[in-house]
Design an enzyme around this catalytic site. Structure first.
Site, PDB file in Angstrom:
ATOM      1  N   PRO A  36       0.832  -1.208   0.000  1.00 18.22           N
ATOM      2  CA  PRO A  36       0.000   0.000   0.000  1.00 18.22           C
ATOM      3  C   PRO A  36       0.862   1.252   0.000  1.00 18.22           C
ATOM      4  O   PRO A  36       1.833   1.353   0.748  1.00 18.22           O
ATOM      5  CB  PRO A  36      -0.813  -0.123   1.300  1.00 18.22           C
ATOM      6  CG  PRO A  36      -0.051  -1.083   2.149  1.00 18.22           C
ATOM      7  CD  PRO A  36       0.658  -2.009   1.224  1.00 18.22           C
ATOM      8  N   LEU A  37       0.497   2.215  -0.853  1.00 17.63           N
ATOM      9  CA  LEU A  37       1.291   3.437  -1.050  1.00 17.63           C
ATOM     10  C   LEU A  37       0.360   4.638  -1.103  1.00 17.63           C
ATOM     11  O   LEU A  37      -0.397   4.798  -2.067  1.00 17.63           O
ATOM     12  CB  LEU A  37       2.085   3.352  -2.350  1.00 17.63           C
ATOM     13  CG  LEU A  37       3.148   2.258  -2.465  1.00 17.63           C
ATOM     14  CD1 LEU A  37       3.514   2.016  -3.913  1.00 17.63           C
ATOM     15  CD2 LEU A  37       4.375   2.639  -1.651  1.00 17.63           C
ATOM     16  N   ALA A  69      -3.981   3.258   1.653  1.00 22.17           N
ATOM     17  CA  ALA A  69      -4.866   3.259   2.810  1.00 22.17           C
ATOM     18  C   ALA A  69      -6.112   4.089   2.513  1.00 22.17           C
ATOM     19  O   ALA A  69      -6.034   5.165   1.911  1.00 22.17           O
ATOM     20  CB  ALA A  69      -4.136   3.791   4.027  1.00 22.17           C
ATOM     21  N   GLN A 111      -6.803  -1.426   1.425  1.00 25.42           N
ATOM     22  CA  GLN A 111      -6.375  -1.326   2.813  1.00 25.42           C
ATOM     23  C   GLN A 111      -7.294  -0.353   3.547  1.00 25.42           C
ATOM     24  O   GLN A 111      -7.470   0.788   3.130  1.00 25.42           O
ATOM     25  CB  GLN A 111      -4.924  -0.853   2.907  1.00 25.42           C
ATOM     26  CG  GLN A 111      -4.377  -0.923   4.324  1.00 25.42           C
ATOM     27  CD  GLN A 111      -3.012  -0.305   4.467  1.00 25.42           C
ATOM     28  OE1 GLN A 111      -2.851   0.883   4.216  1.00 25.42           O
ATOM     29  NE2 GLN A 111      -2.030  -1.097   4.877  1.00 25.42           N
ATOM     30  N   HIS A 188      -5.513  -2.102   8.334  1.00 26.46           N
ATOM     31  CA  HIS A 188      -4.258  -1.375   8.586  1.00 26.46           C
ATOM     32  C   HIS A 188      -4.066  -1.257  10.099  1.00 26.46           C
ATOM     33  O   HIS A 188      -4.603  -0.361  10.752  1.00 26.46           O
ATOM     34  CB  HIS A 188      -4.328   0.001   7.943  1.00 26.46           C
ATOM     35  CG  HIS A 188      -2.996   0.692   7.817  1.00 26.46           C
ATOM     36  ND1 HIS A 188      -1.861   0.255   8.458  1.00 26.46           N
ATOM     37  CD2 HIS A 188      -2.623   1.804   7.115  1.00 26.46           C
ATOM     38  CE1 HIS A 188      -0.853   1.058   8.169  1.00 26.46           C
ATOM     39  NE2 HIS A 188      -1.289   2.003   7.356  1.00 26.46           N
ATOM     40  N   TYR A 193      -1.120   4.368  13.198  1.00 24.43           N
ATOM     41  CA  TYR A 193      -2.491   4.824  13.032  1.00 24.43           C
ATOM     42  C   TYR A 193      -3.389   4.200  14.110  1.00 24.43           C
ATOM     43  O   TYR A 193      -2.896   3.581  15.048  1.00 24.43           O
ATOM     44  CB  TYR A 193      -2.948   4.564  11.593  1.00 24.43           C
ATOM     45  CG  TYR A 193      -2.081   5.311  10.607  1.00 24.43           C
ATOM     46  CD1 TYR A 193      -2.054   6.703  10.603  1.00 24.43           C
ATOM     47  CD2 TYR A 193      -1.232   4.639   9.735  1.00 24.43           C
ATOM     48  CE1 TYR A 193      -1.219   7.412   9.734  1.00 24.43           C
ATOM     49  CE2 TYR A 193      -0.386   5.332   8.868  1.00 24.43           C
ATOM     50  CZ  TYR A 193      -0.387   6.721   8.874  1.00 24.43           C
ATOM     51  OH  TYR A 193       0.445   7.423   8.043  1.00 24.43           O
ATOM     52  N   GLY A 310       9.958  -4.546   3.712  1.00 26.15           N
ATOM     53  CA  GLY A 310      11.025  -3.819   4.389  1.00 26.15           C
ATOM     54  C   GLY A 310      12.295  -3.655   3.594  1.00 26.15           C
ATOM     55  O   GLY A 310      13.374  -3.959   4.086  1.00 26.15           O
ATOM     56  N   GLY A 311      12.187  -3.172   2.362  1.00 29.70           N
ATOM     57  CA  GLY A 311      13.378  -2.863   1.595  1.00 29.70           C
ATOM     58  C   GLY A 311      14.012  -4.045   0.894  1.00 29.70           C
ATOM     59  O   GLY A 311      15.226  -4.064   0.671  1.00 29.70           O
TER      60      GLY A 311
END
Length: 378
Positions: A36-37, A69, A111, A188, A193, A310-311
């Site tokens: 999600p972006l 989101a 999301q 989410h 959040y 995570g990258g």
């Protein structure tokens, strides 16, 4: 419950990013997940537009798209021009997105979020204070569309208000699947959040049944999962967590112990997947010095499918899958700049570099104009 890849593929086959995978009710042709972006490009009334549909359809070759989101109610917004799924116009917009992605052969879940204290009265009905488990302001500032503003001190939710918020998540899930035609939802519970604010003891100082020990702090999340799985089926519900993430001024006194307890409880829901944010060493999302790495502990106790984020590079993702650390890997910035990311991975092609200046807001520039391999070759 979704099965592990070892039971879905021949025992002699080591899974990699291109091994198919069943996540609950959704059959994936590969394990390359679009994370999600937030892009802040929703239209009037925070409804998705044809430009949003084009953006997601361009990325339909992902094993699964997890959308940006999306607000579950009118108190959930925390940033400009982020989409919702609580009005009819928003639902119609998401239906067009789902149809475009499906027509391109893809699979897409949305999301669902509530930003909680990571908001501002400018985004709240009647200019009210944002909602949170406790009246504790986040350190720092947020962008409101009128410049940077300090985070306000939120209003602590009354116990009697919480069931309505739970229903908002379930209602949004029904809109997403039954009305908009999306393939499922991701709750989410990460990145500081509202749900994460309940889960972690830095932000949850409540003294009712939603505060105190980890079982009580997880109650809000578990009630949301109960309601949404009942509404649309557990096999169409995923969950995202960030046990050690510091984004939005978050912390917890015992992330390893607390989130392991939560993960064990999740087993009873038979969710489609659990999506865990924990950066590789050297990545910005890696645990801060002194904090434990939690993902492996969650893998040991959670019986369903796990997506890691995570990258990860292509090679690091394949290695994680081969070692059984995850069932799929999600990619964020790589998908943002490379609509055909699976094809680029398959051909070991160079990746487009993302334009950070166009991440949030604007139009097609930096959104739908990243070239695919075919257009580069032409």
């Amino acid at each position: 419950m979704s099965q592990s890849p070892q039971t879905q593929t021949p025992e002699t086959q080591t899974p990699d990013l291109f091994t198919p995978l069943q996540l609950g009710a959704i059959q994936l042709p590969n394990r390359i997940i679009m994370a999600p972006l937030t892009r802040s490009r929703a239209g009037e009334g925070n409804a998705p537009t044809p430009l949003n549909a084009e953006y997601y359809a361009q990325r339909a070759s992902a094993g699964l798209i997890i959308t940006e989101a999306t607000q579950v109610c009118d108190t959930a917004q925390g940033y400009p021009n982020t989409p919702g799924i609580h009005t009819d116009a928003q639902t119609v917009g998401w239906r067009a997105v789902a149809e475009a992605v499906h027509a391109a052969g893809g699979r897409i879940v949305t999301q669902l979020w509530h930003t909680g204290r990571i908001s501002h009265p400018l985004f709240q009905p009647n200019g009210a204070l944002p909602l949170a488990p406790s009246a504790i302001a986040a350190q720092g500032q947020l962008y409101t569309g009128q410049g940077m503003e300090p985070f306000p001190t939120p209003r602590a939710l009354e116990t009697a208000e919480i069931p309505a918020l739970v229903r908002h998540f379930a209602d949004a899930a029904k809109r997403a699947v039954f009305d908009a035609g999306l393939d499922g939802v991701e709750i989410h519970g990460a990145n500081g959040y509202l749900i994460d604010q309940f889960l972690r003891d830095r932000t949850n100082h409540r003294t009712d049944q939603y505060g105190g020990n980890v079982e009580n702090r997880a109650r809000f999340l578990l009630e949301i999962l109960e309601a949404t799985t009942h509404a649309i089926g557990a096999d169409r519900v995923g969950l995202r967590l960030s046990p050690t993430g510091g984004f939005n001024d978050m912390a917890d006194s015992d992330p390893l112990g607390h989130f392991t307890t939560i993960a064990k409880t999740l087993n009873s829901f038979n969710l489609a997947y659990l999506h865990v944010i924990e950066g590789l060493p050297g990545n910005a999302m890696a645990p801060a010095p002194g904090l434990p790495h939690v993902a492996a502990a969650l893998r040991a106790v959670y019986k369903g499918a796990i997506i890691l984020n995570g990258g990860y590079s292509h090679a690091a993702a394949d290695a994680a899958l081969a070692k059984g650390e995850a069932d799929a890997i999600s990619f964020g910035e790589q998908f943002l700049a490379n609509p055909d990311l699976p094809a680029r991975f398959a051909r070991k092609a160079a990746l487009n570099e993302p334009d950070r200046a166009s991440y949030y807001g604007g139009g097609a520039k930096g959104y739908t104009d990243y070239p695919a391999l075919e257009s580069v070759a032409a």
